[in-house]
Design a protein around this motif. Structure first.
Motif: not given
Length: 441
Positions: A181, A223, A356, A382, A416, A418-420, A422-423, A426, A429
């Motif tokens: 990540h 990300g 993202g 993202d 996706l 989504y935020e960095h 938060e992804m 989900q 993901f």
């Protein structure tokens, strides 16, 4: 459970284990020997950077003329930051989820993290049979390639464990999946290309050997800022003021971390410009002296005196700080040069990106004559990493209509909305991640 339940519960001995590499700020840091918490718990007894001695504990040492790799301290990273513990006023005892969502996603595939407590005592709840998942925590303050040797050792330890569990010969081939990540993906890229090698202190980028790739089946990045992120600039200039609940990590402290500079976009991508739109050389120490930013800010001398109590003269402290700054910037430039050096990855290695692209975020920042920093352009991303940075697209410095020029080669890319951070929690993901791990055998 409906989609992957049966396959996740399968007892086949061919299951490929997973090594999880978190991003910057994503590993707990403790003081070796005492176990005192340096990062990841903001409670009574933990390191407080508002106290001179504690600030010195958290910052990396600075010594003039000494290579970054030799500037060691007594801090180690025992675990990934699955939660953040707070002990502040009415929020006493509250835990904020951090990488717990990523570990929970793997738990849905019945991967068991060997570093976590028994299932009835941990944040991640497992059910049924358990399979191997190993964290690779690391000291995210340090120059990124310095952590490659420990990553290599962890992977080899896991391979030996799998051989013993499965009754395989000592020389049997065992590959693992590497799930990275954010900045962890930069560590993963270095490891694939160069194995346990460290970044040379000077000279040109080494020739990629793809030594680390011999041990990896799937390389999955989530990300990752392969082309850097301009969001790191205000953090290096102003320090880390994460939110009102956390202490303030001043620029003099943050500026000692070589990894922070390795998140600055390479200069040729023209992500930092002046008022006329001309690129600014952010890897040139003279730029930081001119801007009076970070370790080059004379206003940080009070905090430099905390970090260098044995140096009584402000001029000497400044010279040491500028020497450290130059070493960090030089390492950052050479690191990106090494990761972008043209080379063909081995055919067996599957490379996957989940990123993202639904949040408009700063992509180009402008530094004006008075030294102030402004957002000049936005681009999809993202919130922390732009789409172009995640893809490794060098065409961002050219006409936006120009064809993409990727220095990374992916077998699959999933975008996706989504935020960095938060992804990773989900369902979309989790679905795509488990498909790659469980069905792409």
């Amino acid at each position: 459970e409906t989609i992957y339940g049966a396959r996740a519960r399968a007892t086949a001995t061919t299951r490929t284990p997973v090594v999880v590499v978190p991003g910057i700020l994503g590993s707990k840091l403790v003081e070796r020997g005492t176990g005192r918490k340096v990062w990841g718990a903001f409670q009574f007894g933990a390191v407080d950077p508002d106290i001179p001695g504690d600030a010195r504990t958290f910052a990396l040492p600075m010594r003039e003329g000494v290579p970054l790799a030799q500037l060691t301290d007594e801090i180690e990273a025992p675990d990934a930051l699955d939660t953040v513990k707070l002990d502040i006023g009415l929020l006493r005892g509250l835990e904020l989820g951090a990488y717990v969502d990523l570990l929970q996603a793997l738990a849905a595939g019945k991967y068991r993290d060997s570093a976590l407590a028994p299932p009835d005592e941990q944040a991640v709840k497992y059910g049924g049979l358990h399979y191997t998942c190993w964290q690779n925590p690391y000291d995210w303050r340090r120059e990124i390639s310095e952590n490659a040797q420990a990553l290599d050792a962890r992977i080899r330890e896991l391979q030996d464990t799998v051989r013993r569990q499965r009754g395989l010969p000592a020389d049997a081939e065992v590959k693992v999946d590497l799930l990275c990540h954010s900045m962890g993906g930069l560590l993963g890229q270095w490891y694939l290309r160069y194995g346990a090698m460290r970044l040379p202190e000077e000279g040109p980028a080494p020739e990629p050997t793809w030594e680390g790739a011999r041990n990896i089946r799937n390389f999955i990045m989530v990300g990752t800022p392969s082309g850097g992120s301009t969001n790191v600039l205000p953090r290096l200039r102003d320090g880390l003021d994460l939110n009102p609940l956390f202490p303030n990590y001043r620029p003099a402290i943050v500026g000692t971390f070589p990894a922070m500079y390795q998140l600055i976009p390479p200069d040729d991508l023209a992500r930092v410009v002046d008022a006329s739109g001309s690129p600014i050389a952010m890897h040139d120490p003279a730029t930081w002296e001119r801007l009076r930013w970070g370790l080059a800010d004379p206003g940080q001398d009070e905090y430099l005196s905390w970090l260098l109590p044995e140096v009584p003269a402000a001029a000497d402290r400044r010279r040491i700080a500028l020497d450290h700054l130059a070493k960090c910037l030089g390492a950052a430039a050479r690191f990106h040069e090494a990761l972008r050096r043209p080379s063909v990855p081995p055919a067996h290695l599957r490379r996957v990106l989940l990123a993202g692209d639904a949040i408009m975020m700063p992509s180009v920042r402008e530094i004006r004559a008075d030294g102030t920093l402004h957002i000049r352009e936005h681009a999809p991303g993202d919130g922390e990493v732009t789409r172009a940075s995640a893809l490794g697209d060098a065409a961002v410095a050219k006409d936006p209509a120009a064809p993409a020029e990727y220095w990374l080669d992916f077998d699959k890319v999933v975008f996706l909305p989504y935020e960095h951070l938060e992804m990773v929690g989900q369902p979309l993901f989790v679905d795509n991640l488990l498909y790659e791990l469980l069905e792409r055998q």
